[in-house]
Design a protein around this motif. Sequence first.
Motif, PDB file in Angstrom:
ATOM      1  N   LYS A  75       0.818  -1.225   0.000  1.00 29.51           N
ATOM      2  CA  LYS A  75       0.000   0.000   0.000  1.00 29.51           C
ATOM      3  C   LYS A  75       0.847   1.270   0.000  1.00 29.51           C
ATOM      4  CE  LYS A  75      -0.839   0.235   5.035  1.00 29.51           C
ATOM      5  NZ  LYS A  75      -1.897   0.170   6.077  1.00 29.51           N
ATOM      6  N   THR A  76       2.080   1.169   0.501  1.00 28.06           N
ATOM      7  CA  THR A  76       2.974   2.335   0.496  1.00 28.06           C
ATOM      8  C   THR A  76       3.963   2.286  -0.662  1.00 28.06           C
ATOM      9  OG1 THR A  76       4.521   1.210   1.991  1.00 28.06           O
ATOM     10  CG2 THR A  76       2.821   2.589   3.010  1.00 28.06           C
ATOM     11  N   LEU A  77       3.820   1.279  -1.509  1.00 25.81           N
ATOM     12  CA  LEU A  77       4.719   1.120  -2.657  1.00 25.81           C
ATOM     13  C   LEU A  77       4.091   1.808  -3.863  1.00 25.81           C
ATOM     14  CD1 LEU A  77       7.392  -0.240  -3.435  1.00 25.81           C
ATOM     15  CD2 LEU A  77       6.086  -2.254  -4.102  1.00 25.81           C
ATOM     16  N   THR A  78       4.643   2.928  -4.265  1.00 20.92           N
ATOM     17  CA  THR A  78       4.078   3.721  -5.363  1.00 20.92           C
ATOM     18  C   THR A  78       4.615   3.253  -6.710  1.00 20.92           C
ATOM     19  OG1 THR A  78       3.942   5.643  -3.902  1.00 20.92           O
ATOM     20  CG2 THR A  78       3.744   6.036  -6.276  1.00 20.92           C
ATOM     21  N   PRO A  79       3.735   2.802  -7.611  1.00 18.59           N
ATOM     22  CA  PRO A  79       4.187   2.364  -8.933  1.00 18.59           C
ATOM     23  C   PRO A  79       4.753   3.549  -9.715  1.00 18.59           C
ATOM     24  CG  PRO A  79       1.981   1.547  -8.452  1.00 18.59           C
ATOM     25  CD  PRO A  79       2.291   2.569  -7.417  1.00 18.59           C
ATOM     26  N   PRO A  80       5.953   3.422 -10.264  1.00 20.29           N
ATOM     27  CA  PRO A  80       6.555   4.518 -11.032  1.00 20.29           C
ATOM     28  C   PRO A  80       5.980   4.584 -12.447  1.00 20.29           C
ATOM     29  CG  PRO A  80       8.046   2.672 -11.014  1.00 20.29           C
ATOM     30  CD  PRO A  80       6.877   2.276 -10.150  1.00 20.29           C
ATOM     31  N   ALA A  85      13.933   3.606 -16.454  1.00 25.02           N
ATOM     32  CA  ALA A  85      14.309   2.208 -16.235  1.00 25.02           C
ATOM     33  C   ALA A  85      14.817   1.969 -14.821  1.00 25.02           C
ATOM     34  CB  ALA A  85      15.367   1.794 -17.254  1.00 25.02           C
ATOM     35  N   THR A  86      15.560   2.926 -14.275  1.00 27.28           N
ATOM     36  CA  THR A  86      16.113   2.771 -12.926  1.00 27.28           C
ATOM     37  C   THR A  86      14.996   2.705 -11.888  1.00 27.28           C
ATOM     38  OG1 THR A  86      18.118   3.984 -13.542  1.00 27.28           O
ATOM     39  CG2 THR A  86      17.633   3.769 -11.193  1.00 27.28           C
ATOM     40  N   ALA A  87      14.009   3.590 -12.029  1.00 23.84           N
ATOM     41  CA  ALA A  87      12.883   3.614 -11.093  1.00 23.84           C
ATOM     42  C   ALA A  87      12.062   2.338 -11.191  1.00 23.84           C
ATOM     43  CB  ALA A  87      12.003   4.833 -11.368  1.00 23.84           C
ATOM     44  N   VAL A  88      11.880   1.844 -12.413  1.00 26.32           N
ATOM     45  CA  VAL A  88      11.101   0.619 -12.628  1.00 26.32           C
ATOM     46  C   VAL A  88      11.809  -0.577 -11.997  1.00 26.32           C
ATOM     47  CG1 VAL A  88      10.261  -1.011 -14.363  1.00 26.32           C
ATOM     48  CG2 VAL A  88       9.964   1.445 -14.721  1.00 26.32           C
ATOM     49  N   LYS A  89      13.123  -0.674 -12.179  1.00 21.77           N
ATOM     50  CA  LYS A  89      13.882  -1.787 -11.609  1.00 21.77           C
ATOM     51  C   LYS A  89      13.858  -1.755 -10.084  1.00 21.77           C
ATOM     52  CE  LYS A  89      17.061  -2.689 -15.437  1.00 21.77           C
ATOM     53  NZ  LYS A  89      18.479  -2.733 -15.882  1.00 21.77           N
ATOM     54  N   ALA A  90      13.938  -0.549  -9.522  1.00 18.15           N
ATOM     55  CA  ALA A  90      13.894  -0.416  -8.063  1.00 18.15           C
ATOM     56  C   ALA A  90      12.532  -0.836  -7.530  1.00 18.15           C
ATOM     57  CB  ALA A  90      14.185   1.031  -7.667  1.00 18.15           C
ATOM     58  N   TYR A  91      11.481  -0.427  -8.227  1.00 16.48           N
ATOM     59  CA  TYR A  91      10.109  -0.807  -7.846  1.00 16.48           C
ATOM     60  C   TYR A  91       9.941  -2.318  -7.959  1.00 16.48           C
ATOM     61  CZ  TYR A  91       5.061  -1.493  -8.435  1.00 16.48           C
ATOM     62  OH  TYR A  91       3.768  -1.943  -8.326  1.00 16.48           O
ATOM     63  N   ALA A  92      10.442  -2.901  -9.053  1.00 14.03           N
ATOM     64  CA  ALA A  92      10.324  -4.342  -9.279  1.00 14.03           C
ATOM     65  C   ALA A  92      11.045  -5.111  -8.182  1.00 14.03           C
ATOM     66  CB  ALA A  92      10.887  -4.710 -10.642  1.00 14.03           C
ATOM     67  N   ALA A  93      12.226  -4.644  -7.812  1.00 14.65           N
ATOM     68  CA  ALA A  93      13.006  -5.321  -6.768  1.00 14.65           C
ATOM     69  C   ALA A  93      12.246  -5.336  -5.445  1.00 14.65           C
ATOM     70  CB  ALA A  93      14.353  -4.632  -6.589  1.00 14.65           C
ATOM     71  N   LYS A  94      11.619  -4.213  -5.100  1.00 14.29           N
ATOM     72  CA  LYS A  94      10.864  -4.127  -3.851  1.00 14.29           C
ATOM     73  C   LYS A  94       9.629  -5.035  -3.890  1.00 14.29           C
ATOM     74  CE  LYS A  94      12.250   0.625  -2.761  1.00 14.29           C
ATOM     75  NZ  LYS A  94      11.797   2.022  -2.604  1.00 14.29           N
ATOM     76  N   LYS A  95       8.925  -5.010  -5.015  1.00 15.82           N
ATOM     77  CA  LYS A  95       7.712  -5.827  -5.110  1.00 15.82           C
ATOM     78  C   LYS A  95       8.047  -7.313  -5.096  1.00 15.82           C
ATOM     79  CE  LYS A  95       3.366  -6.386  -7.541  1.00 15.82           C
ATOM     80  NZ  LYS A  95       2.449  -5.844  -8.572  1.00 15.82           N
ATOM     81  N   LEU A  96       9.082  -7.708  -5.814  1.00 19.93           N
ATOM     82  CA  LEU A  96       9.486  -9.114  -5.842  1.00 19.93           C
ATOM     83  C   LEU A  96       9.962  -9.578  -4.471  1.00 19.93           C
ATOM     84  CD1 LEU A  96      11.327  -9.191  -9.285  1.00 19.93           C
ATOM     85  CD2 LEU A  96       9.129 -10.256  -8.736  1.00 19.93           C
ATOM     86  N   ALA A  97      10.598  -8.691  -3.724  1.00 23.29           N
ATOM     87  CA  ALA A  97      11.042  -9.024  -2.365  1.00 23.29           C
ATOM     88  C   ALA A  97       9.838  -9.278  -1.464  1.00 23.29           C
ATOM     89  CB  ALA A  97      11.893  -7.890  -1.798  1.00 23.29           C
ATOM     90  N   ILE A  98       8.780  -8.496  -1.667  1.00 24.14           N
ATOM     91  CA  ILE A  98       7.559  -8.681  -0.880  1.00 24.14           C
ATOM     92  C   ILE A  98       6.896 -10.012  -1.236  1.00 24.14           C
ATOM     93  CG2 ILE A  98       5.196  -7.825  -0.541  1.00 24.14           C
ATOM     94  CD1 ILE A  98       6.327  -4.976  -0.853  1.00 24.14           C
ATOM     95  N   LEU A  99       6.849 -10.330  -2.520  1.00 22.11           N
ATOM     96  CA  LEU A  99       6.270 -11.606  -2.956  1.00 22.11           C
ATOM     97  C   LEU A  99       7.028 -12.773  -2.338  1.00 22.11           C
ATOM     98  CD1 LEU A  99       5.605 -10.949  -6.765  1.00 22.11           C
ATOM     99  CD2 LEU A  99       3.931 -10.998  -4.911  1.00 22.11           C
ATOM    100  N   LYS A 100       8.359 -12.666  -2.327  1.00 16.35           N
ATOM    101  CA  LYS A 100       9.181 -13.729  -1.754  1.00 16.35           C
ATOM    102  C   LYS A 100       8.931 -13.852  -0.256  1.00 16.35           C
ATOM    103  CE  LYS A 100      13.954 -15.364  -1.456  1.00 16.35           C
ATOM    104  NZ  LYS A 100      15.375 -15.091  -1.837  1.00 16.35           N
TER     105      LYS A 100
END
Length: 230
Positions: A75-80, A85-100
């Motif tokens: 809920k606090t993770l704002t989609p870029p 590309a840098t912002a997207v990769k950072a967002y992806a890393a955070k979301k994938l970490a949450i999924l894991k």
Amino acid sequence: NRRFSVTSHRAAHNEPTTTMMMFGSTTRMRAMERVNALRRTYAAAGAAKAQSHDVVQRVFVEQQQKFRALLEKTKTLTPPIGGDATAVKAYAAKKLAILKELQIASPGERITDTLDSAFAEAKTVRGFLEYASNLRHTLGLKDQGEDVLRLMMQALDETEKSLGGPLVQSNAQGMATYGQKVTKLTEAAGVKMMDKAALAKLTAEVDLEAIQNELAELKAIEDEVKKEEV
């Protein structure tokens, strides 16, 4: 995009088959034993049905819990949306970490799990390859994986011709022969078979691509809303 060259990794495995035991009797004693056995079977079937219902219910509850946890965590993770590309990769890393953390399969892992399940359930190797081909078609994939499937089908045709019938996973010798033919054909075509490291890299690429597509869809929705507001 090489995501479905992973099919070559699946068809290299050999799965054991199950066996069934059968018995019969003509004596009175054995007949009575059979009646009692049937009674126990029906009772066990009823219990198994109830247990099956419990399993489905438990899985459903677990999925709902994970979904709510995912909503809470993101809920606090704002989609870029529209980000670089840098912002997207950072967002992806955070979301994938949450999924894991929540033990939720990522997009790449879901594809791998789907192929694993399909291979385990397939009655023949041909059945699995046809499933993989249909799945690729459904997803609209046109990449090197197409060449891999073609070579695997060619190797399968040669193997089944020598066997005189369909190749089943329980045929250890047939699977070994098939694996050798796949290796020979792919090496001749310059196609490198996937190892664990390559599969992990490919899964990560699929995960990032899925999140990029997700952001693109959000961007399209945002643009449409802005148009309607004008």
